[in-house]
Scaffold this motif. Structure first.
Motif, short mmCIF file in Angstrom:
data_model
loop_
_atom_site.label_atom_id
_atom_site.label_comp_id
_atom_site.label_asym_id
_atom_site.label_seq_id
_atom_site.Cartn_x
_atom_site.Cartn_y
_atom_site.Cartn_z
N ILE A 40 0.83 -1.20 0.00
CA ILE A 40 0.00 0.00 0.00
C ILE A 40 0.86 1.25 0.00
CG2 ILE A 40 -1.73 1.28 1.30
CD1 ILE A 40 -2.74 -1.28 -0.06
N SER A 41 1.88 1.28 0.87
CA SER A 41 2.79 2.42 0.91
C SER A 41 3.51 2.60 -0.41
CB SER A 41 3.79 2.23 2.05
OG SER A 41 4.75 3.26 2.05
N ASN A 42 3.88 1.49 -1.04
CA ASN A 42 4.58 1.53 -2.32
C ASN A 42 3.72 2.18 -3.39
OD1 ASN A 42 5.41 0.38 -5.00
ND2 ASN A 42 7.06 -0.44 -3.73
N ILE A 43 2.46 1.75 -3.48
CA ILE A 43 1.55 2.30 -4.48
C ILE A 43 1.35 3.79 -4.25
CG2 ILE A 43 -0.82 2.24 -5.37
CD1 ILE A 43 -0.85 -0.74 -4.66
N ALA A 44 1.12 4.18 -3.00
CA ALA A 44 0.88 5.59 -2.68
C ALA A 44 2.08 6.45 -3.09
CB ALA A 44 0.59 5.74 -1.19
N GLN A 45 3.28 5.98 -2.84
CA GLN A 45 4.47 6.76 -3.20
C GLN A 45 4.66 6.83 -4.71
OE1 GLN A 45 8.09 6.08 -0.73
NE2 GLN A 45 6.81 4.64 0.41
N ARG A 46 4.40 5.72 -5.41
CA ARG A 46 4.60 5.72 -6.86
C ARG A 46 3.62 6.63 -7.57
NH1 ARG A 46 4.12 0.69 -9.54
NH2 ARG A 46 3.04 -0.25 -7.79
N ILE A 47 2.34 6.61 -7.20
CA ILE A 47 1.38 7.49 -7.87
C ILE A 47 1.63 8.95 -7.49
CG2 ILE A 47 -0.35 5.66 -8.02
CD1 ILE A 47 -1.86 6.97 -5.73
N LYS A 48 2.20 9.18 -6.29
CA LYS A 48 2.56 10.54 -5.90
C LYS A 48 3.68 11.06 -6.80
CE LYS A 48 2.88 14.10 -2.97
NZ LYS A 48 1.79 15.07 -2.72
N LEU A 49 4.65 10.22 -7.11
CA LEU A 49 5.76 10.63 -7.99
C LEU A 49 5.28 10.94 -9.39
CD1 LEU A 49 8.63 8.18 -6.95
CD2 LEU A 49 8.64 10.66 -6.73
N ILE A 50 4.31 10.18 -9.87
CA ILE A 50 3.86 10.35 -11.26
C ILE A 50 2.86 11.48 -11.40
CG2 ILE A 50 2.67 9.23 -13.19
CD1 ILE A 50 3.77 6.58 -12.24
N TYR A 51 1.84 11.52 -10.53
CA TYR A 51 0.73 12.44 -10.71
C TYR A 51 0.69 13.59 -9.71
CZ TYR A 51 -1.10 8.47 -13.40
OH TYR A 51 -1.25 7.44 -14.29
N GLY A 52 1.51 13.53 -8.67
CA GLY A 52 1.42 14.56 -7.64
C GLY A 52 0.14 14.41 -6.82
N ASP A 53 -0.49 15.53 -6.50
CA ASP A 53 -1.69 15.51 -5.65
C ASP A 53 -2.95 15.14 -6.41
OD1 ASP A 53 -0.19 16.24 -3.45
OD2 ASP A 53 -0.47 18.38 -3.79
#
Length: 367
Positions: free
Chosen positions: A313-326
């Motif tokens: 879960i933490s991994n997914i949250a960090q990866r989508i944050k890197l790609i799309y931001g907020d």
């Protein structure tokens, strides 16, 4: 002998994208501010100040728009060269445009005897403006070069973090898959062999790091391979309901984002039930966003618990944050439907069809 060359961003990215309307509007706004500042710095007042502002605005806007058009052409047609040559070319273009526009302004003033410019020849007026333009262009291009360097460093850092996060999720899945395989080998060796084949297929697609984003249909195929592995282990206990309409299958999603959510739903939901359990995978479009829900029944309190670290879960949250931001969100929480309590993992991503997140990969050339 094989030679590896890593592709990099084109040097023309040093040149701002003046071929687009937002950049042109920003440039026009900056030029108008310069005209206002120069007018306020002068000695004119009243109607004379307004006329001076009008003439300065016209003059500076011509220089700005003509320079933008020339830099747009340079960006489009200039071959890959060293940064220094790009810098000099852009500086020369701005100076040349200023020279031409200044000379044209003097010719118009003298032709129609407007009297706004000196009559002692065009060159003092042109030379002064060219020198000012040359100094301003050096400062501006230096700023753009520094900004370009910062963007390249930030992009490289983000790519490195993304690849590290993607690498972390593979041992997590491998650990869970091998546990399932170990449980299956003593009782059903033939089925275990099929599971190994599916596992190989799953790792073949999951280890591919050439693209950050893939179509949702490819991610769903990865999920279905994983589900075949779990169906072998759990048998009829695992039921899956797919609600993925055709109109969202081409939407781009980060690789290995839906599959870990499904894996969590199986491990912490369905596998802990005493009876059958239904896992729901639902995708839909809501305006500018793609919504993917993974729902699993909540097991009873007295059911065997599986310890989790929250890595996926933490991994997914960090990866989508890197790609799309907020703009992207991962929302987890309990809910209830007509069949009872459930746990929902909701992935909200910007709805895009064409991938814009490819990672540069080595180009192999044979010699």
């Amino acid at each position: 002998m094989k030679r590896f060359e890593v592709s990099t961003a084109s040097q023309t990215s040093l040149i701002p994208e003046f071929c687009r309307a937002p950049a042109l509007l920003t440039l026009a706004y900056v030029m108008e501010l310069m005209a206002v500042v120069l007018t306020l710095a002068g000695n004119a007042s009243g109607q004379a100040a307004f006329l001076q502002l009008l003439l300065l605005s016209l003059y500076l806007q011509w220089i700005g728009l003509c320079s933008a058009g020339a830099l747009c052409a340079v960006r489009r047609w200039m071959p890959p060269v060293r940064d220094g040559l790009v810098f000099f070319t852009c500086w020369s273009v701005i100076v040349l445009v200023t020279l031409v526009v200044s000379f044209g302004a003097w010719l118009i003033d003298s032709q129609f005897t407007l009297g706004y410019l000196p009559f002692d020849g065009p060159w003092p007026f042109v030379f002064r403006n060219v020198v000012i333009a040359g100094i301003v262009a050096v400062l501006l291009l230096r700023y753009l070069w520094e900004r370009h360097q910062w963007q390249e460093e930030s992009r490289a850092e983000a790519d490195g973090r993304y690849l590290a996060l993607q690498a972390r999720i593979r041992p997590h899945f491998l650990f869970n898959a091998l546990n399932s395989l170990v449980e299956l080998i003593p009782t059903k060796p033939d089925v275990a062999e099929e599971m190994v084949i599916d596992l190989a297929d799953l790792f073949r697609v999951s280890l591919d790091s050439r693209q950050r984003l893939i179509p949702l249909r490819e991610e769903i195929e990865i999920v279905k391979i994983y589900m075949r592995i779990e169906e072998i282990r759990l048998g009829d206990k695992l039921l899956v309901n797919w609600e993925v309409p055709e109109n969202v299958l081409d939407a781009q999603v980060p690789r290995l984002t839906v599959q870990p959510l499904v894996e969590n739903g199986v491990l912490h939901g369905v596998s802990r039930l005493r009876a059958r359990g239904m896992l729901h995978v639902i995708a839909r479009r809501e305006g500018e966003f793609l919504i993917v829900d993974v729902e699993n029944p909540i097991p009873p309190e007295d059911s065997p618990k599986r310890a989790g670290t929250g890595t996926a879960i933490s991994n997914i949250a960090q990866r989508i944050k890197l790609i799309y931001g907020d703009r992207a969100k991962l929302i987890l929480g309990a809910d209830r439907d007509e069949f009872g309590p459930l746990f929902r993992a909701r992935l909200r991503l910007p709805f895009v069809v064409h991938s814009g997140g490819e990672i540069n990969t080595p180009i192999v050339q044979e010699e």
